[in-house]
Design an enzyme around this catalytic site. Sequence first.
Site, PDB file in Angstrom:
ATOM      1  N   GLU A 148       0.868  -1.172   0.000  1.00  0.00           N
ATOM      2  CA  GLU A 148       0.000   0.000   0.000  1.00  0.00           C
ATOM      3  C   GLU A 148       0.902   1.219   0.000  1.00  0.00           C
ATOM      4  O   GLU A 148       1.474   1.581   1.028  1.00  0.00           O
ATOM      5  CB  GLU A 148      -0.917  -0.005   1.232  1.00  0.00           C
ATOM      6  CG  GLU A 148      -1.826  -1.211   1.320  1.00  0.00           C
ATOM      7  CD  GLU A 148      -2.872  -1.251   0.218  1.00  0.00           C
ATOM      8  OE1 GLU A 148      -2.944  -0.301  -0.585  1.00  0.00           O
ATOM      9  OE2 GLU A 148      -3.621  -2.235   0.156  1.00  0.00           O
ATOM     10  N   CYS A 179      -1.876   8.991   2.456  1.00  0.00           N
ATOM     11  CA  CYS A 179      -1.539   8.517   1.109  1.00  0.00           C
ATOM     12  C   CYS A 179      -2.605   8.814   0.075  1.00  0.00           C
ATOM     13  O   CYS A 179      -2.309   8.868  -1.119  1.00  0.00           O
ATOM     14  CB  CYS A 179      -1.243   7.015   1.146  1.00  0.00           C
ATOM     15  SG  CYS A 179      -2.594   6.023   1.812  1.00  0.00           S
TER      16      CYS A 179
END
Length: 481
Positions: free
Chosen positions: A218, A252
């Site tokens: 991720e 993110c």
Amino acid sequence: MSDKTAIAELHKAFALQKAAFLKDQYPSAASRQADLHKIAGMMMSNRENIRQACKSDFMVHDYGFADVIETLGPAGRAMWVATKVEEWMGDESKELDAQVYGNATAKLHWEPKGVIGALSPFNFPFELSIGPLCEQLAAGNRIIIKPSELSPACSKLIKEMINATFPPDKLDVVLGGVELATEFSTLKWDHLMYTGSPAVGKFVMKACAANLVPVTLELGGKCPAIFLKDGVTEQNIQSIMGSKIMKSAQMCVSIDTVYVHTSQLDALVKGTKDFMKTIAPYSTSAACCGIITDRHLDRLVRLYDEAKKTGAQVIDLEEGQTVNRKTRQMGISLVVNPGKDTGCYKEEIFGPLIVVLTYDDVPGCVAEINAGERPLALYVYSQGQEADIDYIVKNTSSGGVSINTAVVQAAIPSLPFGGIGNSGMGVHHGVEGFREFSNPRGIVRRGTAPDMLAAFYPPYTSALGLADFAFAQAAAAAGAQ
């Protein structure tokens, strides 16, 4: 300080979980549900501890945000997943050709992978370490977490919480720095999950490749938001600004770059300033989360200064806003049309700077986005330009998409969350997350009725007859067309 002791503890924990898994390779649904209920209870009983740990690491961290994201988020996810475990564990029947296989049966059986390693980040220390446990435990695995050394108070609390709730042969936490993280990636895990930067993700994947360890990465990147001509509205500006304020954009999926039609630039600037007035004073309030370390703050200030020096229009969205070195707080600024060789243009910002790029036509905007790495998220804002929305979605690639909102795609427990290309691989959340941490094992059982399996054994005379028949049938079908 050396990680020698922590590395020894890691190897001990790894051996313990490997041995335990061999004794119970397919935990019951009830056992998995009990683990998930423990996760929920653990989070709910540590509300105040989580608040204080977040404040300690970030200097300034809003209690309400900690409650909703770091505590209630994983707790709610665990409870929802618990309701789905039996359904997700169910075998899936697969179709067979009765002429060949008779009354044989075939099914897909989801079995646990085994012992999973998890390298979690600093930015959402509980949500991104405890959250993925939901699908990992639902899949019947055992897990060792190495949380970030950049958020030591949160990492210490995670270890205390886990150790007080689970036996170490089911779930454990190891604490340490770069040495430990490097060693962590070299173990022969049954699966490893890493959340962090693409640069470090490459090192992790390379280390895992030596042992053929499958990975979930991720990562991140420059997540763009495209405002179509009709997209600059009060609600949409609230969306981008509200999501940018979350954790001071140390996230993110935070909007990194806003693309706005040239004719709407002034409206966007005015709208963002007007929004900030509604929450003033922001940059000195508890809502303005501190940047995680002095080093990270220095980088953001450097990007800000470089943009100014190289001629970009830099707009502070609050009058008189400054950087508070003591609390590591930094206000939000727009950086309009920076040069393509600047850090703001090239690097993932991961902080309270919003790059604003003007465009004249949608295809050109899409081409510029596609010239870069595929992002973790992409956002589109419009009140009705459906053809343009459809064009953007179909002609770009990203881990996820939200339309007229931001970040939401990463928060829905039933929706898989992950990246593509430089922004990552694999997913967690939902049934797709369960399957990510499971081995899809195909199982066939021969039936009692006559079948043609003997045709696959020598001397292959039966096989030749079947092949001749198949080719003749194909030729006849082709001739009839």
